[in-house]
Scaffold this motif. Structure first.
Motif, PDB file in Angstrom:
ATOM      1  N   ALA A 258       0.800  -1.225   0.000  1.00  0.00           N
ATOM      2  CA  ALA A 258       0.000   0.000   0.000  1.00  0.00           C
ATOM      3  C   ALA A 258       0.832   1.275   0.000  1.00  0.00           C
ATOM      4  CB  ALA A 258      -0.934   0.006   1.214  1.00  0.00           C
TER       5      ALA A 258
ATOM      6  N   GLU B 176       7.739   9.272  -4.387  1.00  0.00           N
ATOM      7  CA  GLU B 176       7.992   9.320  -5.814  1.00  0.00           C
ATOM      8  C   GLU B 176       9.364   9.951  -6.045  1.00  0.00           C
ATOM      9  OE1 GLU B 176       6.092   7.827  -7.825  1.00  0.00           O
ATOM     10  OE2 GLU B 176       4.284   7.536  -6.614  1.00  0.00           O
TER      11      GLU B 176
ATOM     12  N   ASN C  44       2.752   2.903  -2.098  1.00  0.00           N
ATOM     13  CA  ASN C  44       2.741   3.860  -3.206  1.00  0.00           C
ATOM     14  C   ASN C  44       1.593   4.861  -3.092  1.00  0.00           C
ATOM     15  OD1 ASN C  44       5.020   2.833  -4.373  1.00  0.00           O
ATOM     16  ND2 ASN C  44       3.952   1.612  -5.910  1.00  0.00           N
ATOM     17  N   SER C  45       0.450   4.417  -2.572  1.00  0.00           N
ATOM     18  CA  SER C  45      -0.708   5.300  -2.438  1.00  0.00           C
ATOM     19  C   SER C  45      -0.507   6.348  -1.344  1.00  0.00           C
ATOM     20  CB  SER C  45      -1.959   4.481  -2.127  1.00  0.00           C
ATOM     21  OG  SER C  45      -1.855   3.856  -0.850  1.00  0.00           O
ATOM     22  N   ARG C  46       0.503   6.178  -0.513  1.00  0.00           N
ATOM     23  CA  ARG C  46       0.757   7.100   0.596  1.00  0.00           C
ATOM     24  C   ARG C  46       1.863   8.102   0.286  1.00  0.00           C
ATOM     25  NH1 ARG C  46       0.028   1.915   4.394  1.00  0.00           N
ATOM     26  NH2 ARG C  46      -2.214   2.108   4.714  1.00  0.00           N
TER      27      ARG C  46
END
Length: 286
Positions: free
Chosen positions: A151, A197, A153-155
């Motif tokens: 999870a 990112e 990447n969504s954070r």
């Protein structure tokens, strides 16, 4: 050895007069950079010895992949992978770190000869971790973390990534100290690639001084990560494979050493060992 260059000393570990080099031994079938190459215990031990011969000061042994999307391995399997490798490398006189989010793996690895616990969750994944490390009196790496690999990447959402990572690390440092870990045994890691990112990772590397202002030695783990692939590829091309990012990794190692990092964690040791020595020589010439 001198600490005049302000990298900080970690109680319970050797002291180096330059940025230390931590070599990675992934005892996993699915690591993003070298999954499966060192999955066999004998091959993993040989790889750790080879990294030391090429200039690694510490060897970081992990049995659970933390690449984005990776599933968790169960505790028994992680123990089976990690502890024999830690024991064998420690018996050879190497300084060994265990890369784990589980207290039981940390405890058994310390008993087998590891000197450092490198927890990518900063003690969040297992409530028993900080008490276990405190009871052992071991040094502890507190990394910035916002959740498990499936999870994270969504954070990767920030308004001010440097400020938010610094604040969240400060909270974890306080939790570690409150849990009984001595402040002089705490290392901080900004968690490059974890819930971040490429622009976030680059901003953190550009502002390592603000992370060092937390008052603890700094570990930078950029090796072969996605943001380097993005930099090398440019805006339109596909990123090169992980194993083609070692020159870029060495560049980050030199920049990190120049910025006062205590250690850098890398897969290909020799280029970084050279890079940090050059950075130290330039630093000494000032």
């Amino acid at each position: 050895m001198s600490t005049s260059f302000g990298r900080g000393r970690v109680a319970g570990l050797p002291e180096w007069d330059r940025c230390a080099v931590m070599g990675v031994v992934n005892v996993t079938p699915d690591s993003f950079s070298d999954g499966g190459r060192w999955f066999d215990t004998e091959r993993a031990v040989k790889h750790g010895l080879d990294l030391a011969s090429r200039g690694a000061d510490l060897i970081d042994v992990g049995g659970e992949s933390t690449r984005p999307g990776a599933p968790r391995v169960d505790e028994a399997e992680e123990l089976r992978r990690v502890v024999p490798v830690v024991r064998a490398l420690a018996a050879e006189g190497l300084v060994v770190s265990v890369d784990t989010m589980r207290a039981a793996v940390a405890e058994q690895s310390l008993a087998a000869g590891a000197l450092l616990v490198n927890d990518v969750s900063g003690g969040l994944a297992d409530p028993a971790m900080i008490p276990a490390v405190a009871a052992a009196g071991a040094p502890f790496v507190v990394m910035h973390w916002r959740g498990f690999s499936d999870a994270m990447n969504s954070r990767a959402v920030y308004t001010d990534v440097v400020g938010e990572v610094t604040d969240e690390l400060r909270t974890r440092i306080d939790a570690a100290v409150d849990g009984g870990i001595a402040p002089d045994r705490i290392v901080v890691d900004p968690g490059l690639g974890f819930a971040k990112e490429a622009p976030h990772d680059l901003a953190l590397v550009a502002h390592l001084d603000r992370l060092r202002a937390l008052g603890h030695p700094l570990l930078v783990a950029a090796s072969r990560k996605r943001f380097l692939g993005r930099v090398l590829a440019g805006p339109d091309a596909a990123p090169p494979p992980a194993r083609e990012r070692d020159a870029a990794t060495a560049a980050i190692s030199a920049l990190s050493a120049q910025a006062g990092a205590w250690a850098v964690r890398v897969h290909d040791v020799r280029p970084t060992a050279d890079a940090v020595r050059v950075a130290r020589a330039v630093e000494a010439a000032r």
